[in-house]
Design a protein around this motif. Structure first.
Motif, mmCIF file in Angstrom:
data_model
loop_
_atom_site.group_PDB
_atom_site.id
_atom_site.type_symbol
_atom_site.label_atom_id
_atom_site.label_comp_id
_atom_site.label_asym_id
_atom_site.label_seq_id
_atom_site.Cartn_x
_atom_site.Cartn_y
_atom_site.Cartn_z
ATOM 1 N N SER A 1 45.614 44.994 51.091
ATOM 2 C CA SER A 1 45.154 44.283 49.903
ATOM 3 C C SER A 1 45.180 42.774 50.144
ATOM 4 O O SER A 1 44.374 42.046 49.571
ATOM 5 C CB SER A 1 46.029 44.637 48.697
ATOM 6 O OG SER A 1 47.387 44.342 48.966
ATOM 7 N N HIS A 2 46.104 42.346 50.996
ATOM 8 C CA HIS A 2 46.195 40.932 51.360
ATOM 9 C C HIS A 2 46.479 40.829 52.855
ATOM 10 O O HIS A 2 47.201 41.658 53.412
ATOM 11 C CB HIS A 2 47.323 40.218 50.600
ATOM 12 C CG HIS A 2 47.099 40.098 49.137
ATOM 13 N ND1 HIS A 2 47.373 41.123 48.260
ATOM 14 C CD2 HIS A 2 46.613 39.081 48.392
ATOM 15 C CE1 HIS A 2 47.075 40.730 47.037
ATOM 16 N NE2 HIS A 2 46.614 39.506 47.079
ATOM 17 N N ARG B 1 31.428 40.081 50.571
ATOM 18 C CA ARG B 1 32.468 39.061 50.715
ATOM 19 C C ARG B 1 32.282 38.003 49.639
ATOM 20 O O ARG B 1 31.155 37.623 49.313
ATOM 21 C CB ARG B 1 32.386 38.407 52.093
ATOM 22 C CG ARG B 1 33.374 37.266 52.283
ATOM 23 C CD ARG B 1 33.341 36.735 53.688
ATOM 24 N NE ARG B 1 32.187 35.898 53.957
ATOM 25 C CZ ARG B 1 32.070 35.140 55.052
ATOM 26 N NH1 ARG B 1 33.041 35.143 55.964
ATOM 27 N NH2 ARG B 1 30.990 34.411 55.244
ATOM 28 N N MET C 1 35.838 31.630 48.303
ATOM 29 C CA MET C 1 36.321 30.983 47.084
ATOM 30 C C MET C 1 35.278 30.076 46.453
ATOM 31 O O MET C 1 34.680 29.234 47.125
ATOM 32 C CB MET C 1 37.577 30.170 47.380
ATOM 33 C CG MET C 1 38.231 29.592 46.136
ATOM 34 S SD MET C 1 39.691 28.644 46.502
ATOM 35 C CE MET C 1 40.747 29.929 47.116
ATOM 36 N N SER D 1 38.066 32.892 55.247
ATOM 37 C CA SER D 1 38.934 33.209 54.116
ATOM 38 C C SER D 1 38.106 33.602 52.901
ATOM 39 O O SER D 1 37.057 33.017 52.630
ATOM 40 C CB SER D 1 39.805 31.996 53.764
ATOM 41 O OG SER D 1 40.681 31.668 54.810
ATOM 42 N N VAL E 1 37.629 37.063 49.725
ATOM 43 C CA VAL E 1 37.896 38.456 49.354
ATOM 44 C C VAL E 1 36.777 39.319 49.908
ATOM 45 O O VAL E 1 35.596 39.054 49.672
ATOM 46 C CB VAL E 1 37.990 38.632 47.825
ATOM 47 C CG1 VAL E 1 38.291 40.085 47.494
ATOM 48 C CG2 VAL E 1 39.057 37.713 47.253
ATOM 49 N N THR F 1 40.057 43.118 49.791
ATOM 50 C CA THR F 1 41.106 42.577 50.664
ATOM 51 C C THR F 1 41.019 41.060 50.605
ATOM 52 O O THR F 1 39.970 40.488 50.913
ATOM 53 C CB THR F 1 40.935 43.037 52.120
ATOM 54 O OG1 THR F 1 41.144 44.437 52.211
ATOM 55 C CG2 THR F 1 41.930 42.319 53.028
ATOM 56 N N GLN F 2 42.112 40.441 50.194
ATOM 57 C CA GLN F 2 42.177 38.979 50.171
ATOM 58 C C GLN F 2 42.599 38.499 51.555
ATOM 59 O O GLN F 2 43.725 38.764 51.988
ATOM 60 C CB GLN F 2 43.176 38.520 49.122
ATOM 61 C CG GLN F 2 43.454 37.014 49.138
ATOM 62 C CD GLN F 2 42.334 36.208 48.521
ATOM 63 O OE1 GLN F 2 41.996 36.404 47.361
ATOM 64 N NE2 GLN F 2 41.773 35.282 49.290
ATOM 65 N N SER G 1 43.312 35.409 54.078
ATOM 66 C CA SER G 1 43.601 33.970 54.161
ATOM 67 C C SER G 1 43.793 33.609 55.620
ATOM 68 O O SER G 1 44.672 34.177 56.296
ATOM 69 C CB SER G 1 44.857 33.620 53.371
ATOM 70 O OG SER G 1 44.682 33.908 51.998
#
Lengths: 116, 113
Positions: free
Chosen positions: B9-10, B36, B39, B87, B89, B108-109, B111
């Motif tokens: 999930s992350h 995707r 941000m 980066s 989601v 899935t986040q 980073s």
């Protein structure tokens, strides 16, 4: 290429008030149109869709949307908002024909905040 | 019936590392999509599988991204090497047919630091 515009990035309403979220699209023909909602920590959930026929579409959770070809719009409405409707809402366009019907073009999303 | 499942999930990784995202579609759904959201931007299409075949990969950003769906069941999306701009989601969706539409996972986040 198609495009979708959601003019309002953030909308705040009081619980019980009516709601309208705007969506305008650009597409060379009549598109498939969708509204999705994403609650925190959840995936995108389909609220409603328009393929053809009646231009007023009923969805889940008391939402409806109206396709207006002359205005290239597909605005989402709800007569009375509940606190649980607070989420991010996405309008999307899909192409007709071919096999990639799931290749959607999304708007930037509208975040809905509901005040008690 | 289970929905579309995405794992992890992350994920937090450093620039230059490799990350693999996994998507398990709804059982019986031949169509699998990756999207995707970077941000502040729109959710964008990456690619579409029909069973194990890539139907449309026009949205893949560059050759650092590799998607597979061996056996036509689950799919993986590998980013190698990851860059800062990756980066966002990553959503997976599956579909049985046009009338029913797409069913999305919770994403899935990713980073990249």
């Amino acid at each position: 290429a198609q495009s979708v515009t959601q003019p309002d990035i953030h909308i705040t309403v009081s619980e019980g008030a009516s709601l309208e979220l705007r969506c305008n699209y650009s597409y060379g023909a009549t598109p498939y149109l969708f509204w999705y909602v994403q609650s925190p920590g959840q995936g995108l959930q389909l609220l409603l869709k328009y393929f053809s026929g009646d231009t007023l579409v009923q969805g889940i959770k008391g939402f409806e949307a109206e396709f207006k070809r002359s205005q290239s719009s597909f605005n989402l409405r709800k007569p009375s908002v509940h606190w649980s409707d607070a989420a991010e809402y996405f309008c999307a366009v899909g192409v007709r024909g071919g096999t990639s019907y799931g290749k959607l073009t999304f708007g930037q999303g509208t975040i809905l905040t509901v005040h008690p | 019936e289970a929905g579309v499942t995405q794992f992890p999930s992350h994920s937090v990784i450093e620039k230059g590392q490799t990350v693999t995202l996994r998507c398990d579609p709804i059982s019986g759904h031949d169509n699998l999509y990756w999207y995707r959201r970077v941000m502040g931007k729109e959710i964008k299409f990456l690619l579409h599988f029909v069973k194990e075949s890539k139907q449309d990969e026009s949205g893949m950003p560059n050759n650092r991204f590799l998607a597979e769906r061996t056996g036509g069941t689950y799919s993986t999306l590998k980013v190698q090497p990851a860059e800062l701009e990756d980066s966002g989601v990553y959503f997976c969706a599956s579909s049985l047919d046009r009338a029913l539409g797409l069913f999305f996972g919770s994403g899935t986040q990713l980073s990249v630091l």
